[in-house]
Design a protein around this motif. Structure first.
Motif, short mmCIF file in Angstrom:
data_model
loop_
_atom_site.label_atom_id
_atom_site.label_comp_id
_atom_site.label_asym_id
_atom_site.label_seq_id
_atom_site.Cartn_x
_atom_site.Cartn_y
_atom_site.Cartn_z
N ILE A 113 1.02 -1.35 -0.13
CA ILE A 113 0.00 -0.07 -0.02
C ILE A 113 0.93 1.18 0.06
O ILE A 113 0.62 2.25 -0.85
N ALA A 132 -0.94 4.15 5.22
CA ALA A 132 -1.34 2.95 4.78
C ALA A 132 -2.29 2.45 5.91
O ALA A 132 -3.35 1.76 5.96
N ALA A 170 -4.76 5.19 -2.51
CA ALA A 170 -3.71 5.82 -1.85
C ALA A 170 -3.54 7.30 -2.02
O ALA A 170 -3.27 8.08 -1.29
#
Length: 543
Positions: A113, A132, A170
């Motif tokens: 991530i 994350a 993200a």
């Protein structure tokens, strides 16, 4: 329509193949407005995934695109990979159908991530890790501070898909492309993922392009829909209007497509092919990668079944119920307790060498044909691979002849056997996987979610193919699936599993018409979308 975020004009996608140029996408136009959900639907091979793969610059090395793809007015076609990376992972992101093949098994999910955060967001490792954890919490992974250090294999299918969504979100993208994101999930987890995506869209204001073959999902999730057939858009418009008054015959066919009919009863006196009694499979769970052993998971706990020639036993249940583990235990592909008899032979005392001569009679067809077919081998080589083991003395010419024969039996053009897996659609790849099993003339085939990755119309074709093969060869099937419509069309008997145990069993008619257990009733309701509210109008989920 609001301002267009993604504009596609006269897009063509072509591939160089051994049989010449394959024109996969033929001059299509498509628009995605800010904050809307656009669905692209169609049969396998219609070009819907390749359309979006070209947008992302992710076509296979033998493919290329021309035309125009603009993100907020900026042309993407023709950009170098370095220039495309300014958009990919930040402005435009994509989640794929099978997260287990998209996530690296060697890296913890937190590191995966964090990668787009450090690459595109130029974050430090410490800040990326903190972000994350926030993302895992956003996609509702329990105990995110602990699960951030998990490996992909330590998570369920639904959790892995949530991790993929976290990676895609993200850098707060403008456009999220979701390519069959719920296909491999059971119906209850599927509903959760859809609600999650709808909620995240409301919070973040992003656009979603939803590629799927499940029209039930489209009706509840998409604002507008594009219907593709053989690389062309044959119909597009507001989703509700397309479903209530489809204009194209192909669209009407897709809406009506569902496996139909019921299986013919097994002939009286059919011999027993496989019998399993009191099957048990346990796994010792660990606290960490090198941690001490924790509690024991009873994946299969005292399950029995028997299958005669020409009979199909359906095994259903949610992810983690033990149904796939049971199938592998029956085939002696993992350690198990209990009794397994194939015809008149006890399999449990046999070691690997003792099982080898029997393997040709006991075959397995997997859920994801693309993951189980070697990309370096032609389809013909894949189909005949088992002959190299079980009939090593036959000539190459004879193997090729039998490959052509196997292709014909599964309704594929024998001339296609020199193509590679990526040159086939999902439904065609599944036919190749079935041909690989059938070329050895098995007596038992365990089918592990063989239709879950396929659109409804292709599912119907595969169901009919499996029926024909069973009738022609007297095959015994163990059919494992979370798709109850398909199970109903194929099975004589159905077993419902939960937490490693059989909670209900009976004829297909009895299970569907008069289910006794609440768990079975809930599965049937979810499978046929009974009571599932429209996720586009549902209230946001609680944080």
């Amino acid at each position: 329509m609001a301002e267009s975020v993604l504009t596609i004009r006269n897009l063509n996608v072509r591939f160089r193949t051994g049989d010449g140029i394959l024109h996969a996408v033929k001059g299509i136009d498509l628009d995605v407005a800010a904050g809307e959900t656009v669905a692209i639907v169609g049969e396998s091979g219609s070009g819907k995934s390749q359309t979006m793969m070209s947008v992302m610059g992710l076509l296979a090395t033998n493919g290329w695109a021309d035309g125009s793809v603009k993100y907020r007015g900026e042309e993407l076609i023709g950009l170098s990979p370095d220039k495309l990376n300014d958009y990919r992972g930040s402005k435009l992101t994509m989640i794929f159908q099978e997260p287990m093949t998209s996530l690296d098994p060697l890296y913890r999910i937190g590191d995966q991530i964090a990668l787009p955060l450090t690459t595109h967001g130029r974050m430090s490792k410490a800040k990326a890790r903190a972000r994350a954890i926030e993302l895992l919490e956003l996609v509702r992974i329990p105990e995110p501070t602990r699960r951030i250090d998990s490996y992909p294999h330590e998570m369920s299918g639904g959790q892995r898909q949530r991790v993929m969504i976290a990676m895609a979100l993200a850098n707060n993208p403008d456009v999220l492309i979701a390519d069959e994101p719920t296909t491999a999930l059971d119906v209850t987890v599927q509903a959760q993922i859809l609600e999650l995506l709808a909620d995240l869209q409301k919070r973040l204001g992003m656009s979603i392009v939803f590629i799927t073959h499940d029209l039930g999902i489209v009706r509840r999730f998409a604002d507008r829909t594009y219907v593709m057939k053989r690389g062309e858009v044959v119909e597009s418009g507001v989703t509700n209007e397309i479903f209530t008054a489809p204009k194209h015959a192909y669209t009407r066919m897709l809406i009506d497509a569902e496996p139909t009919g019921r299986k013919e009863p097994v002939a009286a006196g059919s011999p027993m092919v496989i019998e399993a009694r009191d099957m048990k499979v346990t796994f010792g769970l660990k606290k960490g990668f090198f941690g001490k052993a924790g509690h024991v998971l009873h994946a299969v706990d005292g399950v029995s079944l028997s299958v005669r020639a020409g009979e199909t036993v359906g095994v259903v249940g949610e992810s983690g119920s033990g149904k796939s583990t049971l199938g592998r235990a029956i085939l002696r592909l993992l350690p198990a307790g209990g009794l397994v008899r194939f015809e008149d032979r006890d399999l449990m005392p046999l070691d690997r060498a003792g099982m080898r001569p029997l393997r040709r009679h006991l075959q397995l067809v997997f859920q994801d044909p693309f993951g189980s077919l070697s990309p370096r081998m032609t389809a013909g080589e894949i189909v005949t691979e088992g002959l190299l083991v079980h009939e090593p003395r036959i000539t190459r010419k004879e193997r090729d002849r039998r490959a052509a024969q196997a292709f014909e039996e599964v309704s594929l053009d024998p001339a296609w056997r020199n193509r590679f897996p990526h040159e086939f659609s999902g439904g065609q790849r599944q036919r190749i996987a079935i041909a690989r099993a059938m070329i050895l003339h098995p007596k038992l085939v365990v089918l592990d979610e063989p239709t879950s990755a396929l659109d409804r119309s292709v599912q119907k074709e595969i169901v009919e193919l499996l029926r024909e093969l069973q009738n022609a060869h007297g095959l015994a099937y163990v059919f494992i699936s979370h798709d109850l419509a398909v199970v109903r069309a194929l099975s004589d008997e159905i077993m419902v599993m939960k937490s490693g145990k059989v909670v209900e069993r009976g004829t297909a008619e009895a299970i569907f018409e008069k289910p006794k257990q609440t768990y079975t009733q809930d599965l049937i309701a979810a499978a046929f979308l009974r009571g599932l509210e429209d996720v586009k109008t549902a209230a946001p989920l609680a944080s």
